[in-house]
Motif scaffolding. Structure first.
Motif, PDB file in Angstrom:
ATOM      1  N   LYS A   1       0.887  -1.288   0.003  1.00 50.84           N
ATOM      2  CA  LYS A   1      -0.023   0.065  -0.010  1.00 50.84           C
ATOM      3  C   LYS A   1       0.852   1.363  -0.028  1.00 50.84           C
ATOM      4  CE  LYS A   1      -2.568   0.361   3.513  1.00 50.84           C
ATOM      5  NZ  LYS A   1      -3.570   0.710   4.520  1.00 50.84           N
TER       6      LYS A   1
ATOM      7  N   ARG B   1      -9.113   6.112  -1.859  1.00 53.22           N
ATOM      8  CA  ARG B   1      -9.237   4.655  -1.358  1.00 53.22           C
ATOM      9  C   ARG B   1      -8.439   4.487  -0.119  1.00 53.22           C
ATOM     10  NH1 ARG B   1      -7.784   0.114  -5.238  1.00 53.22           N
ATOM     11  NH2 ARG B   1      -8.732   1.453  -6.963  1.00 53.22           N
TER      12      ARG B   1
ATOM     13  N   GLU C   1      -9.273   3.776   4.145  1.00 55.98           N
ATOM     14  CA  GLU C   1      -9.141   2.705   4.861  1.00 55.98           C
ATOM     15  C   GLU C   1      -8.248   3.216   6.206  1.00 55.98           C
ATOM     16  OE1 GLU C   1      -6.551   0.390   2.926  1.00 55.98           O
ATOM     17  OE2 GLU C   1      -7.811  -0.064   1.148  1.00 55.98           O
ATOM     18  N   ASN C   2      -7.614   4.270   6.176  1.00 53.73           N
ATOM     19  CA  ASN C   2      -7.213   4.913   7.372  1.00 53.73           C
ATOM     20  C   ASN C   2      -8.101   6.007   8.162  1.00 53.73           C
ATOM     21  OD1 ASN C   2      -4.957   3.632   6.557  1.00 53.73           O
ATOM     22  ND2 ASN C   2      -3.740   5.261   5.967  1.00 53.73           N
TER      23      ASN C   2
END
Lengths: 157, 348
Positions: free
Chosen positions: A50, A74, A78-79
């Motif tokens: 990532k 994206r 996620e974070n």
């Protein structure tokens, strides 16, 4: 609609830009405590991957490219970070043309596959998609070269 | 030098344009005479005020050298010569005559010379700047025999754009010599997948423990093939039974149907890799192993730092791929079959 397009700009920054961003992200990763434990190699792999993609997106033109935006968004989701992008006026005209210009089902299936691969490809029409793909390919190959050099350079013996 | 020209002179110097000039007057004559011969005669006798250059002749003055540039060389030469000699305050006569006499014919000369020039440059307008390039930009002209309604124009433009971009992509992708659009797109898609896989593999290999990986292009031959070198060190093998190999193969075959990437991941998780049969045969002949039997690789390959042992079974379902394994030379003797397993990497 103009009869002649401006020449397509698919310039990609040099290797050192990519290297810089990637190394920065790696050093950020190293600072995390849970990183170096040997059991969780899977997570480590994923994180490195990532980090590679995100650094690539940032190096390759930040938010000027659609695919890099989608990638960063994206990753940020996620974070659970909020990412803000400067609004571009071009969006409106692109959407307006969408309905009339996306026909030709012969190549649409291929374009579908490409859209799944290239980040952010869902909302683009085919010509724009191909432009983004070209830039994406260039950036990917640059990133691969960078990582390869790092691996070769840092490998023991 | 010019100051002397600007000082108002006495009227004694004033004459008709046919003969002599005043010092500040001759400039006007020089500039004004060539394209406007008629104007010349009427304006010449008037004594010009001290601010000579203010009047509308200014524009004439300015325009004259510009228009003379459009004309041919010899025309230019004469007017330039006239200008040149005009600045010297010496005899005004010698250069007036080519001016005055040449003014009329020069003008016509210029025009006639201008026209063939333009015809030579294939522009259709007469005089003035060329308008045709701007015309082609404002309107899309339909070719003969094609419809001009906006839909087909839009379609055509769109197709042209896509073709243009395809050409650009063709140069990027290796093996991009396919003329068919569909196969070109297939190549592009495969290449993007390959690059993404490479990134993933490289990020795994940074752990310093991954196995040799070669590319998975089964149909495209070796075009995308590039092996990333990795250090195979410190992997502890565990014993694996023969059944495990069969199961692995079936599993891999199943995975390969859906997605090559996941199949590769699975294999890598087991410390195995895929390679084309041609490469495998090359390695096997190099290490003098036979393909059909299960051979423990320990004894034979002492010379090589990293041994590659071939598994005995070739899976018929996978057309050109073979299971191959890679491991450390020290760990080989432990198992009867040539499959080693890396513990540290497990399938995600």
């Amino acid at each position: 609609m103009a009869s002649a397009d401006k020449p397509i700009n698919t310039d990609v920054p040099e290797k050192d830009v990519f290297t810089l961003h990637f190394l920065q992200s790696l050093s950020n990763l190293r600072r995390q405590n849970t990183f170096n434990s040997p059991e969780k190699t899977n997570d480590r792999v994923k994180k490195i991957k990532k980090a590679a993609y995100v650094s690539m997106a940032r190096a390759a033109g930040g938010t000027n490219r659609l695919w890099s935006r989608a990638l960063l968004r994206r990753a940020a989701k996620e974070n659970s970070k909020v990412v803000r992008f400067p609004r571009r006026k071009k969006r409106v005209t692109c959407l307006r043309r969408r309905r009339s210009n996306r026909r030709d089902p012969v190549e649409e299936e291929e374009a579908e596959r490409l859209r799944n691969l290239v980040p952010g490809g869902g909302g683009m029409e085919t010509s724009k998609l191909m432009e983004e793909t070209a830039h994406y390919i260039k950036c990917l190959s640059m990133q691969v070269k960078v990582m390869q050099c790092l691996v070769d350079g840092l490998a023991p013996k | 030098m010019l100051d002397s020209l600007l000082t108002p002179s006495t009227s004694s110097h004033m004459q008709t344009s046919a003969t002599t000039f005043d010092h500040e007057d001759f400039l006007n004559h020089i500039f004004a005479s060539a394209p406007w011969p008629s104007v010349d005669e009427t304006h010449a006798p008037q004594p010009p005020p001290s601010d000579v250059f203010v009047d509308s002749r200014n524009q004439q003055i300015m325009m004259m050298p510009l228009s003379s540039h459009h004309q041919n060389d010899n025309v230019d030469g004469s007017s330039a010569h006239a200008l040149y000699s005009g600045f010297s305050a010496t005899g005004s006569r010698p250069f007036h005559i080519p001016q005055g006499s040449g003014g009329g014919p020069m003008h016509q000369q210029g025009q006639t010379q201008r026209q063939p020039q333009q015809q030579a440059s294939a522009s259709t307008d007469t005089g003035g700047t060329a308008v045709s390039p701007s015309q082609s930009r404002t309107k899309v002209r339909a070719r003969r025999g094609q419809a001009t309604d906006p839909h087909s124009i839009a379609e055509r433009l769109r197709r042209e754009r896509i073709a243009e971009r395809m050409k650009a992509l063709q140069e990027l992708v290796p093996n991009g010599n396919k003329t068919d659009k569909a196969s070109m797109l297939d190549e592009i898609i495969d290449y993007v997948k390959f690059l993404q896989l490479q990134v993933k593999v490289l990020s795994m290999s940074r752990l310093g423990g991954a196995a040799y990986v070669s590319s998975q292009s089964s149909e495209a031959g070796g075009s995308h093939g590039s092996a990333s070198s990795a250090v195979a060190g410190g992997n502890q093998p565990t014993g694996n039974s023969n059944d495990g190999l069969t199961m692995t193969e079936h599993q891999v075959a199943k995975l390969m149907e859906e997605d090559m990437g996941s199949a590769m991941q699975y294999l890598q998780g087991k410390g195995l890799c895929l390679m084309p049969i041609s490469l495998a045969t090359a390695i096997s002949t190099a290490t003098s192993h036979t393909r059909n039997s299960l051979i423990p690789g320990a004894g034979d390959v002492g010379g090589r730092p990293s041994s590659s042992n071939l598994s005995g079974k070739t899976v018929q379902t996978m057309n050109t791929l073979k299971l191959n394994s890679n491991g450390n030379c020290m760990a080989e003797g432990s198992s009867s079959i040539a499959v080693k397993e890396a513990v540290s990497i497990s399938k995600p």
